[in-house]
Design a protein around this motif. Structure first.
Motif, mmCIF file in Angstrom:
data_model
loop_
_atom_site.group_PDB
_atom_site.id
_atom_site.type_symbol
_atom_site.label_atom_id
_atom_site.label_comp_id
_atom_site.label_asym_id
_atom_site.label_seq_id
_atom_site.Cartn_x
_atom_site.Cartn_y
_atom_site.Cartn_z
ATOM 1 N N GLY A 304 0.823 -1.200 0.000
ATOM 2 C CA GLY A 304 0.000 0.000 0.000
ATOM 3 C C GLY A 304 0.857 1.250 0.000
ATOM 4 N N ALA A 305 0.324 2.312 0.561
ATOM 5 C CA ALA A 305 0.994 3.607 0.530
ATOM 6 C C ALA A 305 2.143 3.678 1.526
ATOM 7 C CB ALA A 305 -0.010 4.715 0.834
ATOM 8 N N ALA A 306 3.209 4.354 1.116
ATOM 9 C CA ALA A 306 4.317 4.644 2.027
ATOM 10 C C ALA A 306 3.893 5.748 2.986
ATOM 11 C CB ALA A 306 5.544 5.075 1.231
ATOM 12 N N LEU A 307 4.150 5.557 4.258
ATOM 13 C CA LEU A 307 3.767 6.542 5.268
ATOM 14 C C LEU A 307 4.917 7.496 5.565
ATOM 15 C CD1 LEU A 307 1.786 4.353 7.844
ATOM 16 C CD2 LEU A 307 0.942 5.565 5.812
ATOM 17 N N THR A 308 4.554 8.723 5.914
ATOM 18 C CA THR A 308 5.530 9.687 6.401
ATOM 19 C C THR A 308 5.974 9.278 7.801
ATOM 20 O OG1 THR A 308 3.825 11.067 7.386
ATOM 21 C CG2 THR A 308 4.401 11.520 5.078
ATOM 22 N N ARG A 309 6.931 9.980 8.345
ATOM 23 C CA ARG A 309 7.340 9.681 9.723
ATOM 24 C C ARG A 309 6.155 9.850 10.682
ATOM 25 N NH1 ARG A 309 12.929 9.231 9.867
ATOM 26 N NH2 ARG A 309 14.011 10.287 8.156
ATOM 27 N N ARG A 310 5.355 10.868 10.437
ATOM 28 C CA ARG A 310 4.181 11.088 11.287
ATOM 29 C C ARG A 310 3.195 9.932 11.143
ATOM 30 N NH1 ARG A 310 -0.093 16.144 10.725
ATOM 31 N NH2 ARG A 310 -1.381 15.600 12.535
ATOM 32 N N GLY A 311 2.974 9.502 9.904
ATOM 33 C CA GLY A 311 2.061 8.394 9.669
ATOM 34 C C GLY A 311 2.563 7.101 10.273
ATOM 35 N N ARG A 312 3.861 6.868 10.165
ATOM 36 C CA ARG A 312 4.437 5.640 10.719
ATOM 37 C C ARG A 312 4.371 5.651 12.249
ATOM 38 N NH1 ARG A 312 7.824 1.511 9.003
ATOM 39 N NH2 ARG A 312 7.890 0.018 10.724
ATOM 40 N N LYS A 313 4.553 6.818 12.842
ATOM 41 C CA LYS A 313 4.453 6.909 14.301
ATOM 42 C C LYS A 313 3.040 6.548 14.750
ATOM 43 C CE LYS A 313 5.113 10.082 18.195
ATOM 44 N NZ LYS A 313 5.493 11.473 18.607
ATOM 45 N N LEU A 314 2.024 7.049 14.030
ATOM 46 C CA LEU A 314 0.649 6.722 14.370
ATOM 47 C C LEU A 314 0.391 5.231 14.153
ATOM 48 C CD1 LEU A 314 -2.231 7.495 15.141
ATOM 49 C CD2 LEU A 314 -2.633 8.134 12.743
ATOM 50 N N TYR A 315 0.909 4.682 13.066
ATOM 51 C CA TYR A 315 0.744 3.247 12.801
ATOM 52 C C TYR A 315 1.337 2.417 13.932
ATOM 53 C CZ TYR A 315 1.571 -1.387 10.863
ATOM 54 O OH TYR A 315 1.626 -2.746 10.685
ATOM 55 N N ASP A 316 2.564 2.745 14.328
ATOM 56 C CA ASP A 316 3.223 1.976 15.389
ATOM 57 C C ASP A 316 2.468 2.088 16.711
ATOM 58 O OD1 ASP A 316 5.182 1.113 13.646
ATOM 59 O OD2 ASP A 316 6.625 2.660 14.202
ATOM 60 N N GLN A 317 1.935 3.282 17.010
ATOM 61 C CA GLN A 317 1.174 3.471 18.244
ATOM 62 C C GLN A 317 -0.089 2.605 18.241
ATOM 63 O OE1 GLN A 317 0.519 7.709 18.177
ATOM 64 N NE2 GLN A 317 2.398 8.171 19.315
ATOM 65 N N LEU A 318 -0.811 2.602 17.132
ATOM 66 C CA LEU A 318 -2.043 1.825 17.046
ATOM 67 C C LEU A 318 -1.759 0.330 17.041
ATOM 68 C CD1 LEU A 318 -4.061 3.970 14.464
ATOM 69 C CD2 LEU A 318 -4.338 3.881 16.953
ATOM 70 N N LEU A 319 -0.650 -0.055 16.392
ATOM 71 C CA LEU A 319 -0.288 -1.472 16.379
ATOM 72 C C LEU A 319 0.026 -1.956 17.790
ATOM 73 C CD1 LEU A 319 0.239 -3.947 14.566
ATOM 74 C CD2 LEU A 319 2.641 -3.242 14.477
ATOM 75 N N ALA A 320 0.791 -1.143 18.535
ATOM 76 C CA ALA A 320 1.131 -1.515 19.908
ATOM 77 C C ALA A 320 -0.129 -1.595 20.771
ATOM 78 C CB ALA A 320 2.118 -0.509 20.494
ATOM 79 N N ALA A 321 -1.038 -0.626 20.575
ATOM 80 C CA ALA A 321 -2.269 -0.607 21.368
ATOM 81 C C ALA A 321 -3.188 -1.767 21.012
ATOM 82 C CB ALA A 321 -2.993 0.719 21.150
ATOM 83 N N SER A 322 -3.036 -2.326 19.797
ATOM 84 C CA SER A 322 -3.929 -3.403 19.355
ATOM 85 C C SER A 322 -3.545 -4.766 19.909
ATOM 86 C CB SER A 322 -3.920 -3.479 17.822
ATOM 87 O OG SER A 322 -2.704 -4.049 17.340
ATOM 88 N N LEU A 338 -8.315 -6.084 14.760
ATOM 89 C CA LEU A 338 -7.279 -5.171 14.276
ATOM 90 C C LEU A 338 -7.910 -3.968 13.572
ATOM 91 C CD1 LEU A 338 -4.180 -4.884 14.130
ATOM 92 C CD2 LEU A 338 -4.266 -6.046 11.909
ATOM 93 N N ARG A 339 -8.942 -4.219 12.773
ATOM 94 C CA ARG A 339 -9.625 -3.101 12.105
ATOM 95 C C ARG A 339 -10.215 -2.143 13.132
ATOM 96 N NH1 ARG A 339 -11.264 -7.172 8.369
ATOM 97 N NH2 ARG A 339 -13.244 -7.476 9.460
ATOM 98 N N ASP A 340 -10.806 -2.673 14.182
ATOM 99 C CA ASP A 340 -11.366 -1.809 15.227
ATOM 100 C C ASP A 340 -10.274 -0.975 15.883
ATOM 101 O OD1 ASP A 340 -13.863 -2.850 14.719
ATOM 102 O OD2 ASP A 340 -13.822 -4.275 16.391
ATOM 103 N N ALA A 341 -9.095 -1.581 16.087
ATOM 104 C CA ALA A 341 -7.990 -0.866 16.732
ATOM 105 C C ALA A 341 -7.445 0.242 15.845
ATOM 106 C CB ALA A 341 -6.878 -1.856 17.080
ATOM 107 N N PHE A 342 -7.656 0.135 14.532
ATOM 108 C CA PHE A 342 -7.106 1.116 13.592
ATOM 109 C C PHE A 342 -8.145 2.125 13.103
ATOM 110 C CE2 PHE A 342 -3.240 -1.206 13.567
ATOM 111 C CZ PHE A 342 -2.277 -0.386 12.987
ATOM 112 N N LEU A 343 -9.275 2.241 13.800
ATOM 113 C CA LEU A 343 -10.291 3.193 13.386
ATOM 114 C C LEU A 343 -9.790 4.630 13.440
ATOM 115 C CD1 LEU A 343 -13.490 1.677 15.064
ATOM 116 C CD2 LEU A 343 -12.881 1.691 12.628
ATOM 117 N N ASP A 344 -8.779 4.888 14.254
ATOM 118 C CA ASP A 344 -8.243 6.247 14.368
ATOM 119 C C ASP A 344 -7.240 6.586 13.273
ATOM 120 O OD1 ASP A 344 -9.744 6.880 16.593
ATOM 121 O OD2 ASP A 344 -8.223 6.197 18.017
#
Length: 469
Positions: A304-322, A338-344
């Motif tokens: 899929g799409a390459a994330l910026t540093r900001r996007g990757r930080k959000l991804y890592d935060q949501l992944l950890a929280a999931s 996992l989909r529910d955890a990534f609603l944000d």
């Protein structure tokens, strides 16, 4: 003087030869390719928007998907890594990113060798995830010393290949005859060898310490352990695998299914149990002892799409929280949680672009022009949005070309079986890895940013707008 063959051409020759070799060694890989081609055709037939997105760049994106592969190898010594960098340089591939898999229970760290320019990626985005064994993580002193001694004795590169590497370095390229020889010789490094280099007792000692250690130390070379085709719908592929006689791992690794795919999603079939032979000494006479080894498997990916540093930080935060929500779940239940955890995490291209979460490239729409420059915003960000709203330019997500350490570890674990992973303390070993490599790894975030900025500057220039408008 004979004309040099381009690195792009050599890379394509090699990846094609590698695919043919792996298809012969692992017949189920051929089935995997047919399955992915079938799913991709169905996906495009039912999704004309997806086809348009893949053909807007002169058709290059769809063409590259058909030949796109990534492989993975595991090396044993700094010297092997250093020479492997030279091998991939002949194919126009640079080390991008540093991945420490020790925190995920794997005694290796890694980089990904791949092309880095737009033109080279469009020609053939072949990439190889290349791991280096971290001997210092073997706790048993005697076992660690034995592993070092075994690895020090082996030579995974042919003499002819080393000569060709020297020629490439001194002459700046290879002619057609030498390029053909290079592909043949380099393949020998990646070929499967069913004869172990150690006796059964030694193999099992390494295997008990960690299966990856046995895989790296006990064979003549770093056999390619998977080649991965790219699918346009990994969920459909996962569902169809059993119908094609392939048993998939229970859970897709990476982000959940989304309207706007991000980063990388991967699945695989379980590693093959392959017959091997150990050298044996019976009554003073040399012989062989039969056994089995599991290392090579089939993998499929969706990018899929390459994330910026900001996007990757959000991804890592949501992944950890999931992790709490998805722990112990498999299949659709895990994906739903996992989909529910990534609603944000925003799931439309406009928001991803405006909030700076993903990288985009830009092109003028065919026949588009700017009629009233004075009315356009002076701020560059506002200017881009205005041009997009006026249908003067289009923005497309930049494809993610790299890897996710958590996902890589998940694929490894699913193919190692129970007890395959250990616990290792996290240590910063990037400097040691780059010293062995003989070069610094490229920053993947910088590469995506440069590509996005380059495309935007070119786009504005084509429209006759000043770069600093």
């Amino acid at each position: 003087m004979a004309r040099h063959v381009s690195c792009d051409d050599i890379r394509t020759r090699f990846s094609s030869a590698m695919s043919d070799m792996y298809r012969t060694e692992v017949p189920q890989y051929g089935t995997l390719l047919k399955l992915v081609a079938d799913i991709n055709a169905q996906t495009l037939y039912h999704n004309t928007r997806g086809e348009d997105a893949l053909t807007t760049r002169g058709g290059s994106e769809m063409a590259r998907i058909e030949i796109e592969r990534h492989g993975a190898i595991r090396l044993g010594t700094p010297g092997e890594l250093h020479t492997m960098r030279r091998v991939f340089a002949v194919m126009g591939m640079s080390p991008v990113g540093y991945y420490d898999l020790a925190p995920a229970g794997m005694p290796v760290h890694a980089t990904a060798f791949r092309p880095v320019t737009d033109e080279a990626l469009a020609r053939n985005p072949f990439r190889v995830f290349t791991s280096l064994l971290r001997l210092e993580l073997i706790e048993d002193d005697d076992l660690r010393a034995r592993a070092a001694a075994i690895l020090e004795r082996r030579q995974i590169f042919t003499d002819r290949l080393l000569t060709l590497l020297d020629r490439f370095d001194s002459e700046g390229g290879l002619n057609d005859e030498d390029a053909t020889a290079f592909v043949i010789e380099a393949l020998e490094t990646f070929r499967w060898h069913s004869h172990a280099t150690v006796d059964a007792e030694t193999y099992h000692a390494f295997h008990q310490a960690h299966r990856l250690i046995a895989d790296v130390v006990c064979f003549r070379g770093p056999h390619i352990n998977h080649l991965t085709p790219r699918t346009l719908d990994i969920d459909a592929t996962q569902q169809a695998m059993p119908e094609w006689g392939i048993t998939p791992k229970a859970t897709i690794e990476g982000p959940p299914r989304r309207n706007c795919p991000i980063l990388l999603r991967q699945t695989s079939f379980k590693a093959l149990e392959e017959p091997i032979l150990f050298p044996a000494d019976e009554g003073g006479k040399s012989g062989e002892e039969s056994g089995t080894h599991t290392a090579r498997f089939g993998e499929i990916e969706q990018r899929g799409a390459a994330l910026t540093r900001r996007g990757r930080k959000l991804y890592d935060q949501l992944l950890a929280a999931s992790r709490d929500a998805t722990h112990g779940l498999e299949g659709e239940a895990q994906q739903r949680a996992l989909r529910d955890a990534f609603l944000d995490f925003p799931d439309d291209e406009t928001t991803l672009r405006r909030e700076g979460l993903a990288w985009f490239d830009y092109q003028p729409n065919e026949g588009a022009s700017v009629t009233n420059v004075a009315a356009l915003p002076r701020d560059r960000g506002a200017l881009v949005e205005a041009l997009i709203e006026q249908d003067v330019i289009r923005a497309r997500p930049i494809t993610y070309e790299d890897f996710l350490p958590v996902s890589a570890a998940g694929i490894f674990r699913s193919n190692l079986g129970e007890g395959g992973a250990q616990q290792y303390a996290a240590t910063d070993s990037r400097a040691e890895f780059e010293a062995a490599l003989g070069a610094a790894v490229e920053d993947e975030f910088a590469l995506y940013e440069q590509r996005s900025e380059r495309s935007l500057s070119d786009c504005l220039a084509q429209l006759g707008l000043a770069p600093d408008a």
